[in-house]
Design an enzyme around this catalytic site. Sequence first.
Site, short mmCIF file in Angstrom:
data_model
loop_
_atom_site.label_atom_id
_atom_site.label_comp_id
_atom_site.label_asym_id
_atom_site.label_seq_id
_atom_site.Cartn_x
_atom_site.Cartn_y
_atom_site.Cartn_z
N GLU A 1 58.28 22.26 42.95
CA GLU A 1 57.04 22.50 42.42
C GLU A 1 56.71 23.83 41.90
OE1 GLU A 1 54.43 21.33 45.54
OE2 GLU A 1 54.83 19.44 45.55
N TYR B 1 60.14 7.46 11.96
CA TYR B 1 61.28 7.98 12.35
C TYR B 1 62.75 7.33 11.82
CZ TYR B 1 58.24 9.83 16.11
OH TYR B 1 57.18 10.35 16.67
N ARG C 1 71.49 19.10 28.40
CA ARG C 1 70.15 19.28 28.22
C ARG C 1 69.06 17.96 28.64
NH1 ARG C 1 71.14 22.76 24.29
NH2 ARG C 1 70.70 21.48 22.50
N THR D 1 53.95 27.07 41.71
CA THR D 1 52.74 27.54 42.85
C THR D 1 51.52 27.73 41.98
OG1 THR D 1 53.27 29.85 42.03
CG2 THR D 1 54.89 28.88 43.76
N HIS E 1 49.95 5.85 14.92
CA HIS E 1 50.65 7.12 15.13
C HIS E 1 49.67 8.26 14.65
CE1 HIS E 1 54.97 8.59 14.05
NE2 HIS E 1 54.13 9.73 14.50
N ASP F 1 61.09 6.93 23.01
CA ASP F 1 59.89 6.75 22.19
C ASP F 1 60.41 6.94 20.69
OD1 ASP F 1 56.70 7.69 21.92
OD2 ASP F 1 57.96 8.81 20.35
N ASN G 1 47.67 11.35 18.30
CA ASN G 1 47.05 12.29 17.76
C ASN G 1 45.58 12.22 17.30
OD1 ASN G 1 49.30 14.02 16.71
ND2 ASN G 1 50.10 12.28 15.67
N LYS H 1 55.60 3.11 16.92
CA LYS H 1 54.27 3.55 16.37
C LYS H 1 53.89 2.78 14.81
CE LYS H 1 54.85 7.78 18.74
NZ LYS H 1 56.39 7.98 18.78
#
Length: 325
Positions: free
Chosen positions: A282, A58, A271, A284, A121, A53, A168, A88
């Site tokens: 999953e 950016y 990360r 709960t 955007h 993305d 947005n 965007k």
Amino acid sequence: MASTAAAAEVALRSGNARPMPAVGMGTAAFPHVPETAKAAVLAAIEVGYRHFDTAYMYGTEKPLGEAVAEAVRRGLVASREEVFVTSKLWCTQNHPDLVLPSLRETLKNLQMEYVDLYLIHWPVAVKPGPPSLPNKKEDAVPFDIEGVWRAMEECQRLGLAKAIGVSNFTTKHLDKLLAVAKIPPAVNQVELNPVWQQRTLRAYCAEKGIHVAAYSPLGGQNWDGTGNAVLESEVLAGIAKARGKTVAQVALRWIYEQGVTPIVKSYNKERLKQNLEIFDWELTDEDHQKISRIPQLKIIKGHGLFSQEGEFTSVDPADLNIVEE
């Protein structure tokens, strides 16, 4: 349920795009360092990301395109077709006659023949000019939603964007758009995480066949250093401990279980890898109940696009509100 990131994807209801992979990598980083962005995208491709993305605003379209081209050269992916790329249209480009030239500029930056998804955007138009933040209030102009969307539809008809959508937008903005759209938006990308759950908007989009994507899935837009309500959530920390997962993984899994696609920004390879490890377990019912009770807090607001000084001279400030009523 898919146990690998590569297999988890969602078919968009509008347009001709390939299915959207269930987790996307965001590339909004300030300050922006092109070499860092390129290296991070390559690292992401190596660990399994196929959904990226970006946005004109950016400044990461070029490094993203370079990284994908290099990944193809290195055999990490067979071709550009294996990745799903979103970009965007910025507020200064949000004018009927500027949509197509703006997308062509984006494609030149990406060195690609098409984007999989092209989004408006913000439901905000600013006088044409170089992108800037914050904008001057007096530069805000009325947003010609019908004219801009006609041009977006033309982008799809020309094959330059396989699907088109928005970002947005509240249900009020979407009502206005759907009243004039020949091609409905495929996606609405909004701030969404366990601390800003967007229940009203999600229900509306589900009813209209609009897929929801989540930016700031980990609450990461507090650039003023006021802390992070998602990563510092005691509720999420408790669930993470019980599941043997990170808080980020719990937040992303919750978003995925809502049928929403998280767009998560990290330039750290470990990360990045962890953020994909959300498909073979999953939450709960009890987890869901706890998360549903988290106090809600919206970080990003339309007025944040503008400097504090000056006055809005040609738009109603209420039209800039992106907080769902």
